[in-house]
Design a protein around this motif. Structure first.
Motif, PDB file in Angstrom:
ATOM      1  N   PRO A   8       0.831  -1.215   0.000  1.00  0.00           N
ATOM      2  CA  PRO A   8       0.000   0.000   0.000  1.00  0.00           C
ATOM      3  C   PRO A   8       0.861   1.259   0.000  1.00  0.00           C
ATOM      4  O   PRO A   8       1.928   1.292   0.615  1.00  0.00           O
ATOM      5  N   LEU A   9       0.388   2.282  -0.680  1.00  0.00           N
ATOM      6  CA  LEU A   9       1.087   3.567  -0.683  1.00  0.00           C
ATOM      7  C   LEU A   9       0.755   4.348   0.592  1.00  0.00           C
ATOM      8  O   LEU A   9       1.571   5.129   1.074  1.00  0.00           O
ATOM      9  N   VAL A  10      -0.446   4.133   1.132  1.00  0.00           N
ATOM     10  CA  VAL A  10      -0.899   4.847   2.331  1.00  0.00           C
ATOM     11  C   VAL A  10      -1.360   3.862   3.385  1.00  0.00           C
ATOM     12  O   VAL A  10      -2.058   2.889   3.085  1.00  0.00           O
ATOM     13  N   SER A  11      -0.953   4.122   4.626  1.00  0.00           N
ATOM     14  CA  SER A  11      -1.484   3.394   5.777  1.00  0.00           C
ATOM     15  C   SER A  11      -2.398   4.351   6.539  1.00  0.00           C
ATOM     16  O   SER A  11      -1.954   5.428   6.955  1.00  0.00           O
ATOM     17  N   VAL A  12      -3.653   3.973   6.686  1.00  0.00           N
ATOM     18  CA  VAL A  12      -4.600   4.798   7.444  1.00  0.00           C
ATOM     19  C   VAL A  12      -4.648   4.279   8.874  1.00  0.00           C
ATOM     20  O   VAL A  12      -4.925   3.101   9.098  1.00  0.00           O
ATOM     21  N   TYR A  13      -4.371   5.142   9.834  1.00  0.00           N
ATOM     22  CA  TYR A  13      -4.406   4.773  11.242  1.00  0.00           C
ATOM     23  C   TYR A  13      -5.784   5.109  11.815  1.00  0.00           C
ATOM     24  O   TYR A  13      -6.221   6.267  11.753  1.00  0.00           O
ATOM     25  N   CYS A  14      -6.430   4.110  12.377  1.00  0.00           N
ATOM     26  CA  CYS A  14      -7.728   4.322  13.016  1.00  0.00           C
ATOM     27  C   CYS A  14      -7.653   3.778  14.440  1.00  0.00           C
ATOM     28  O   CYS A  14      -7.633   2.561  14.643  1.00  0.00           O
ATOM     29  N   MET A  15      -7.599   4.670  15.410  1.00  0.00           N
ATOM     30  CA  MET A  15      -7.602   4.271  16.815  1.00  0.00           C
ATOM     31  C   MET A  15      -9.024   4.344  17.343  1.00  0.00           C
ATOM     32  O   MET A  15      -9.688   5.389  17.214  1.00  0.00           O
TER      33      MET A  15
END
Length: 323
Positions: A8-15
C-alpha cells in the motif's frame, strides 16, 4: 480503491475505543476512497467493552484486503504511545493518514488529492484540510483554519496549538510519523507534537476543502478518556515537552512556543480563576514581543477586574493575537 497486490502507498491509522455506534461509518468512509493506488486501514481497538471489537472483526471479514486489525485485551491508552508501539510497526505505506473511530471522511477523493500533492512536492511533509466539527448536541460547524490553500509556516503551527490542524485531516510522510525525538516521547498527546515535527522537518500545506467530520469530545475520544484527569496535568505536560522542543530546535521557535503557552494558561485561568494559572499566563506574556505582550496583559487585567464579563472584549481582540 485500486485492487492490487503490491504494498500500500498509504497506511490509514484508526484508533478506536467504545465506538460501536460510529466505527462502521468511519470504516466505510475510508474503504470507499477512490484512488489509483492501494492503501491499508490499520484499526487499533483498545479493549473496547461496548461491542466495537466484534464490529471490527466483522469489518475485517468484509474487507480482508484492506483492514489490518490490532485488538487489545487490556486498555493501553495511558500506558504507552499507541502509534509508536503498535501502529508504526504494522504500517507498510509511504504515507500515513489518520481517522479515529468516531470521525469520518466526507470526500471520496480526499486521499488521492492529498497524496498527489505530497508526491508532487517532495519537500512537503504534511497536508491537512478544513473539516466540519460535530458537537455533542448534533450541530455542525465548518472549521477553516485559513481562508485559502497554501503553505503554513512552523511558527503558525506551533502558536495555534494542536486543534489548528484537525487530526482527521492529516496525511503525513511515514518518516515523520516514525521519528520520535525526546519531546515527542514526553507528550501525552500525539497529534500536536506530530504537526510541530512535520513543520520543522519540511513544509506543511493547507488544502482549503472541507473533506471530513471531526466529532468534538465524542465518547471514546481523547478528551472523553481523560475527563477524570485534571486539566492541569495536561497543561503541565505540554509545558514540559514544549520546553524539550525548545531545546531540540535551539530556541528558533521560542516566541511561538511562549505565545501558545501564554494562551493555554490564560484560557485555563479564565475557566477557574486560579491564581497560579494567572501567574503563569503573565509569566509567558512578558516573554512575548511588545504588541502581543501588551494585548495579553491588558486581557488579563480586564478579566481580573470584570471577571467573565470581559469575554466579549477578549473575543473582539483575539483576532489581533492570531494574526
Amino acid at each position: 480503491m485500486e485492487k492490487a497486490s503490491k504494498a500500500p502507498l498509504v497506511s490509514v491509522y484508526c484508533m478506536t475505543y467504545n465506538h460501536r455506534d460510529t466505527i462502521e461509518e468511519t470504516v466505510k468512509s475510508i474503504v470507499d476512497q477512490k484512488t489509483n493506488f492501494p492503501f491499508e486501514l490499520i484499526i487499533h481497538d483498545d479493549a473496547s467493552i461496548d461491542g466495537t471489537t466484534e464490529l471490527v472483526t466483522s469489518l475485517k471479514e468484509k474487507y480482508p484486503d484492506i483492514i489490518v486489525p490490532i485488538i487489545q485485551k487490556q486498555n493501553k491508552f495511558f500506558s504507552c504511545n499507541i502509534a509508536k508501539t503498535y501502529l508504526n510497526p504494522a504500517a507498510k505505506g509511504k504515507y500515513v493518514a489518520i481517522c479515529e473511530g468516531d470521525d469520518y471522511w466526507t470526500n471520496e477523493d480526499k486521499l488521492q488529492k492529498q497524496v498527489d500533492f505530497l508526491e508532487n512536492n517532495p519537500d512537503c511533509t504534511l497536508v491537512f484540510h478544513a473539516v466540519d466539527q460535530a458537537m455533542p448536541d448534533g450541530k455542525k460547524m465548518t472549521y477553516r483554519p485559513l481562508k485559502k490553500s497554501g503553505f503554513v509556516n512552523a511558527e503558525t503551527i506551533i502558536s495555534r496549538g494542536g486543534l489548528f490542524c484537525p487530526s482527521v485531516s492529516l496525511v503525513v510522510r511515514r518518516e515523520v510519523m516514525e521519528f520520535f525525538p525526546k519531546f515527542r516521547d514526553k507528550a501525552d498527546v500525539y497529534d500536536y507534537p506530530l504537526q510541530i515535527l512535520a513543520a520543522t522537518m519540511g513544509k506543511v500545506y493547507y488544502l482549503d476543502e472541507n473533506m471530513a467530520v471531526y466529532r468534538f469530545a465524542g465518547e471514546g475520544s481523547w478528551t472523553a478518556q481523560r475527563e477524570n484527569s485534571a486539566d492541569i496535568e495536561h497543561l503541565e505536560n505540554e509545558r514540559q515537552w514544549l520546553s524539550l522542543f525548545n531545546e531540540y530546535s535551539g530556541g528558533r521557535y521560542e516566541d511561538a512556543v511562549n505565545f501558545h503557552l501564554c494562551h493555554l494558561y490564560f484560557t485555563q485561568w479564565r475557566k477557574t480563576f486560579d491564581k497560579s494559572l494567572k501567574k503563569d499566563a503573565k509569566l509567558f506574556a512578558k516573554k512575548l514581543p511588545f504588541a502581543k505582550k501588551t494585548v495579553f496583559l491588558l486581557a488579563i487585567l480586564a478579566f481580573s477586574v470584570l471577571g467573565r464579563g470581559a469575554n466579549k472584549i477578549f473575543s473582539a481582540v483575539k483576532k489581533l493575537l492570531l494574526k
